[in-house]
Scaffold this motif. Structure first.
Motif, PDB file in Angstrom:
ATOM      1  N   LEU A 171     -41.288  11.523 -10.002  1.00 37.51           N
ATOM      2  CA  LEU A 171     -40.343  10.773 -10.810  1.00 37.51           C
ATOM      3  C   LEU A 171     -41.083   9.797 -11.732  1.00 37.51           C
ATOM      4  O   LEU A 171     -42.280   9.562 -11.591  1.00 37.51           O
ATOM      5  CB  LEU A 171     -39.375  10.012  -9.910  1.00 37.51           C
ATOM      6  N   ALA A 172     -40.341   9.196 -12.654  1.00 29.23           N
ATOM      7  CA  ALA A 172     -40.938   8.243 -13.594  1.00 29.23           C
ATOM      8  C   ALA A 172     -41.571   7.057 -12.868  1.00 29.23           C
ATOM      9  O   ALA A 172     -42.545   6.473 -13.347  1.00 29.23           O
ATOM     10  CB  ALA A 172     -39.879   7.754 -14.578  1.00 29.23           C
ATOM     11  N   SER A 173     -41.053   6.722 -11.704  1.00 28.45           N
ATOM     12  CA  SER A 173     -41.581   5.608 -10.907  1.00 28.45           C
ATOM     13  C   SER A 173     -42.873   5.948 -10.196  1.00 28.45           C
ATOM     14  O   SER A 173     -43.546   5.067  -9.654  1.00 28.45           O
ATOM     15  CB  SER A 173     -40.536   5.183  -9.874  1.00 28.45           C
ATOM     16  N   GLY A 201     -38.465  18.364 -18.948  1.00 29.96           N
ATOM     17  CA  GLY A 201     -39.397  17.271 -18.689  1.00 29.96           C
ATOM     18  C   GLY A 201     -38.805  15.892 -18.858  1.00 29.96           C
ATOM     19  O   GLY A 201     -39.541  14.902 -18.897  1.00 29.96           O
ATOM     20  N   THR A 202     -37.487  15.782 -18.929  1.00 30.60           N
ATOM     21  CA  THR A 202     -36.832  14.490 -19.140  1.00 30.60           C
ATOM     22  C   THR A 202     -36.449  13.787 -17.849  1.00 30.60           C
ATOM     23  O   THR A 202     -36.079  12.607 -17.879  1.00 30.60           O
ATOM     24  CB  THR A 202     -35.557  14.651 -19.991  1.00 30.60           C
ATOM     25  N   LEU A 203     -36.524  14.483 -16.713  1.00 33.46           N
ATOM     26  CA  LEU A 203     -36.102  13.893 -15.440  1.00 33.46           C
ATOM     27  C   LEU A 203     -37.251  13.688 -14.468  1.00 33.46           C
ATOM     28  O   LEU A 203     -37.206  12.764 -13.645  1.00 33.46           O
ATOM     29  CB  LEU A 203     -35.028  14.767 -14.776  1.00 33.46           C
ATOM     30  N   ALA A 204     -38.266  14.540 -14.510  1.00 35.44           N
ATOM     31  CA  ALA A 204     -39.384  14.455 -13.568  1.00 35.44           C
ATOM     32  C   ALA A 204     -40.517  15.340 -14.073  1.00 35.44           C
ATOM     33  O   ALA A 204     -40.317  16.184 -14.955  1.00 35.44           O
ATOM     34  CB  ALA A 204     -38.950  14.895 -12.165  1.00 35.44           C
ATOM     35  N   ASP A 447     -34.529   8.264 -14.605  1.00 34.91           N
ATOM     36  CA  ASP A 447     -35.548   7.663 -15.473  1.00 34.91           C
ATOM     37  C   ASP A 447     -34.937   6.467 -16.212  1.00 34.91           C
ATOM     38  O   ASP A 447     -34.674   6.527 -17.413  1.00 34.91           O
ATOM     39  CB  ASP A 447     -36.040   8.728 -16.460  1.00 34.91           C
ATOM     40  N   PRO A 448     -34.696   5.360 -15.514  1.00 33.42           N
ATOM     41  CA  PRO A 448     -33.941   4.244 -16.100  1.00 33.42           C
ATOM     42  C   PRO A 448     -34.588   3.622 -17.334  1.00 33.42           C
ATOM     43  O   PRO A 448     -33.888   3.050 -18.178  1.00 33.42           O
ATOM     44  CB  PRO A 448     -33.853   3.236 -14.952  1.00 33.42           C
TER      45      PRO A 448
END
Length: 471
Positions: A171-173, A201-204, A447-448
Motif C-alpha cells: 500500500l501507499a503507507s 497502479g492507483t491503489l497498490a 491511498d489517502p
C-alpha cells in the motif's frame, strides 16, 4: 530533483544500483507506449524484493512523494507517464517465477516476469496460461495485471482478471497485504484481488501474483473467412455464437488494415475484400474438426466470398502472427500512430465499424480498424503526424465521437487498454458521476494522500458529451 535526505534514504534501502536520477534514465522513463505524452520523474528506483518496495513506500509516504510503478511501459493510455513527477518504480529486477504448483494448477510469479517467457515456461510443463496480449513479448505480468490485459484468446478463455487468484501488494503507507490464494472458492469478505486487477497502479504496488493454470488444448485449427460486405462479416460473428460455438480466437480486420498487414507480412491476403475474419478453434481433436467445419459452413451461408483453412501449424502461426503485427504494420505508415479501443456488443460490430468510417470521413483523418470481433472489442487506429497540431486536433475530436458512438451502441470507452490519462476525461460518460464518486472513495481509502500513480483515472473535469448527427 529529490532532496538529498530523500535520495540518501532511498539509496540506503536500494543500494547505488537500485537508485538513479541521471538525465538519461529520467528521460527514458518519462514516456510509455502512448504517443505524445511525456513527463520527467525526479528519480527511478529498481527494487529487488517486496521488503524494498515496502521500505521505499514508507520513505515516499513520509515525504508525500508520488510513485508510479512500471513494467515495460507498453500500455497505450498514458498509464505509466509520471505526470506529477516523483519516483518511477521499475519492477524488472523482481522477475522470478517463484513456483509452478502442478497439484493445484497454479503459478506464483513476481511482477517483472515477461509474459511470453512465463507462457513458454508453463507450456513446456504441459500447462496453459491463456491471456495473450499483443505486447506479450515484452510486457510484464505485473503490467498485465495493472491493466487487466486482454488478447486474442479473450473470447473463449477470458482476460487476465480470470486467472489472477491471489496477490501480494504494498500500500501507499508501505504496509504489505495479501489477497486470495491457491483457492478456487473464497468469499471471505470483499474480493480485493479482483479490485486490484485493472486498478492501473492507483491503489497498490503489486509485488507477487498467484495465477490459475489450466490443461492445454490438444488440437487447434485456424481459418480465414473473406467478405466483400461488412454486414455479412459482422453477422457471421453473431451466427457462430448463436450456434453455441465459442472459438478460441475470432478476429476482425477491415480493408485498410488488410492491405497494410499484407504489405508487412507478405501473406498474399485478398486486397479486394472489405473485411476478413481470422478464426481459430482449439480443444479435443474431434471437437475442433467439427467446429471448424460448422464455422466454415456458417461463413459460406453468410455470403463469405472465400473460406480457407490453414494447411498446417506453420501457416496457422503465420496468420496469427500477422494479426498480432497489425499495430506494427500500421505504425510504418506515418510518424504517429494512435491505437485506441472501444467495445460494443458483438451484434453491433458492423454498426460500430460503419460509425468509425463515418467519423473518420467527417474529420478527414485516416483510421484503420481491427480487433477482437468475438468479444466486440475493436481497435480503431489513426495514422497521423504529431507535428501537425491541426490534424491532431481533428484526430482527438474523431476519437471523442467514436467513444460516444460506442456508448450509444451499448458499449464502453475501453475494453482492455485502460483509462490512464487518455480516457480519464471520458470515464464519467460510462460510469456516471455517482460511479466516479464511488471510485474516488475507494482511491481515498487505499491511498489517502494520492501518492500512487496520481493524475490517472480521474480527470479534473469530464469532457462534454458529443452530440452525434447520424442524419
Amino acid at each position: 530533483m529529490l532532496k538529498e535526505e530523500i535520495r540518501s534514504a532511498l539509496t540506503s534501502v536500494l543500494g547505488k544500483d537500485g537508485f538513479k536520477d541521471d538525465q538519461q534514465t529520467l528521460v527514458t522513463h518519462s514516456y510509455d507506449g502512448t504517443p505524445m505524452l511525456q513527463a520527467l520523474p525526479d528519480a527511478v528506483v529498481y527494487p529487488a524484493d517486496t521488503a524494498q518496495v515496502s521500505a521505499v513506500m514508507k520513505v515516499l509516504s513520509q515525504h508525500r512523494i508520488p510513485l508510479v510503478s512500471r513494467g515495460s511501459g507498453t500500455n497505450l493510455c498514458g498509464g505509466t507517464v509520471p505526470v506529477q513527477g516523483g519516483v518511477v518504480m521499475v519492477m524488472h529486477r523482481m522477475n522470478r517465477l517463484l513456483e509452478v504448483d502442478q497439484e493445484n494448477l497454479t503459478a506464483t510469479v513476481q511482477p517483472g516476469l515477461i509474459t511470453k517467457q512465463f507462457i513458454a515456461h508453463v507450456e513446456a510443463l504441459g500447462l496453459f496460461y491463456p491471456p495473450d496480449p499483443s505486447s506479450m513479448a515484452i510486457s510484464t505480468i505485473g503490467g498485465n495485471i495493472a491493466e487487466c490485459s486482454g488478447g486474442l484468446r479473450g473470447l473463449k478463455y477470458g482476460t487476465t482478471k480470470d486467472y489472477v487468484i491471489g496477490l501480494e501488494a504494498v500500500l501507499a503507507s508501505g504496509e504489505i497485504i495479501r489477497t486470495g490464494g491457491k483457492l478456487m472458492k473464497d468469499v471471505a469478505g470483499y474480493d480485493l484481488t479482483k479490485l486490484l486487477v485493472g486498478s492501473e497502479g492507483t491503489l497498490a504496488v503489486i509485488t507477487e501474483a498467484t495465477l490459475k493454470l489450466i490443461p492445454p488444448p490438444k488440437a487447434k485449427k485456424t481459418m480465414l473467412a473473406m467478405y466483400s460486405d461488412l454486414y455479412d462479416a459482422a453477422r457471421t460473428v453473431s451466427k457462430i455464437i448463436e450456434h453455441r460455438i465459442i472459438p478460441a480466437t475470432l478476429e476482425f480486420l477491415d480493408n485498410p488494415t488488410i492491405r497494410v498487414v499484407d504489405a508487412f507480412a507478405g501473406l498474399g491476403l485478398p486486397l479486394d475484400m472489405t473485411a476478413i475474419l481470422l478464426i481459430e478453434q482449439d480443444g479435443e481433436p474431434e471437437t475442433v474438426e467439427r467446429d471448424i467445419a460448422l464455422i466454415a459452413s456458417i461463413c459460406e451461408a453468410e455470403n463469405a466470398d472465400r473460406v480457407a483453412v490453414a494447411e498446417d501449424a506453420e501457416q496457422a502461426l503465420k496468420l496469427m502472427t500477422a494479426r498480432r503485427s497489425a499495430f506494427t504494420a500500421l505504425a510504418r505508415l506515418r510518424p504517429t500512430t494512435i491505437l485506441e479501443d472501444a467495445t460494443v456488443p458483438r451484434s453491433k460490430i458492423a454498426d460500430m465499424v460503419l460509425e468509425i468510417n463515418r467519423i473518420a470521413s467527417k474529420y478527414d483523418v485516416n483510421i484503420c480498424t481491427f480487433g477482437h470481433a468475438g468479444d466486440g472489442n475493436l481497435h480503431p487506429t489513426a495514422t497521423t503526424d504529431a507535428r501537425d497540431p491541426e490534424e491532431i486536433h481533428r484526430v482527438e475530436e474523431a476519437f471523442a465521437e467514436i467513444f460516444e458512438a460506442a456508448i450509444a451502441l451499448g458499449g464502453t470507452i475501453t475494453g482492455e487498454h485502460g483509462v490512464g490519462i487518455v480516457k480519464a476525461p471520458y470515464l464519467e460518460w460510462k460510469v456516471g458521476s455517482e460511479g466516479i464518486s464511488l471510485m474516488q472513495g475507494i482511491k481515498n481509502t487505499f491511498d489517502p494522500h494520492h501518492l500512487l500513480n496520481p493524475g490517472k483515472l480521474f480527470a479534473k473535469s469530464a469532457r462534454r458529451r458529443v452530440v452525434i448527427d447520424r442524419g
